[in-house]
Design an enzyme around this catalytic site. Sequence first.
Site: not given
Ligand code: WQD
Length: 338
Positions: A126, A150, A154
């Site tokens: 990740s 997390y 990894k």
């Molecule tokens: C993306 C952006 C939020 C939800 C992911 C995976 C994690 C890991 C790393 C694999 C951020 C914003 C989100 C919402 C929002 N993956 N957001 N409203 O945080 O990059 O983490 O990648 O290893 O398992 O979850 O992804 O989709 O949660 O958030 O504003 O309801 O969208 O703040 O900027 P993230 P995400």
Amino acid sequence: MRQKILVTGGAGYIGSHTCVELLAADYDIVVVDNFSNSKPAVLDRVAQIAGRAIVWHEGDLRNRSLLRQLFDRHHFAGVLHCAGVKAIAEAQRLPLKYYQHNLEASLTLLDVMAERGVQRLVFSSSATVYGEAARVPYREEAPLAPNTVYGRSKMMVEDVLHDLVQADPAWHIAILRYFNPVGAHPSGLIGEDPSGPINNLMPHICQVAIGKQAELSIFGHDYPTPDGTGVRDYLHVMDMAAGHVKALQYLSGESGLLTLNLGMGRGHSVLEVLRAFEQVCGIRIPSRYVPRRAGDLACYYADACRAADVLGWRAKRSLFEMCADAWRWQVQNPNGYE
Ligand code: WQD
């Protein structure tokens, strides 16, 4: 004679799309999954898309005797290790669960692989292993300093894999650092269907679009980014799946350890994703700015050059395709895999 690959977590979001690409590349696959965040129905859909039956077993990778039975029953050419848990916030609350499912399970799998002389592995890592200190765009040789449980779970597996290759250069290992996969197979038959609470942006947007969620909460509008919202490297899940097949094929000829980013190599903000979704699907997505989410970084995306140079792989599908395919999956499966 087709090569047979064990896919751990093959019923999951990344695993299922990768299984489709493995079958299309004429591999035979055996899936092992504990269905903690997926359902057996996913594998029926994978078989439907591929037009081929697939063998699967329910089970936890920490069950050594189960793994030994699998390796006795099947002659595997390699393993694609996608199984794991990945909710960042949950990991902060339940560290032992994350070290058991991500680290302990990987150690048991590697041990049985070594016992059986299966030394070709693609590991699902990740971008969170880089942590907040890393300069953007993230390059694979950057020092790792994950700031979440997390991410540490990894990174620990990555460290084990490094030490394994040092001790026995006969291992052929690819570590793939995932950025933000979104979208779904264009058939609409498989897609992202998280069990339990939804964490990621695209599933939330789809839930609002289909009327199951009133509005999208945008976590933070005061980040040092062009429009103040978080920036991530989104790539189509089918591109990511293709990257796994390329990595597996690369390992046929190369031993040692290869670490690669799987990302587009550019970032999009939350607002850009939202606008793209509205434009592609013709639906207005009500949204509201709320405080930042704990643990979120402002902006990160990949330096994607090494995967292009070494594997000849690049994520090529556009943000619009990601949105259109995510929406098709959502419309065709309003209740996910029932
Ligand atoms: C993306 C952006 C939020 C939800 C992911 C995976 C994690 C890991 C790393 C694999 C951020 C914003 C989100 C919402 C929002 N993956 N957001 N409203 O945080 O990059 O983490 O990648 O290893 O398992 O979850 O992804 O989709 O949660 O958030 O504003 O309801 O969208 O703040 O900027 P993230 P995400």
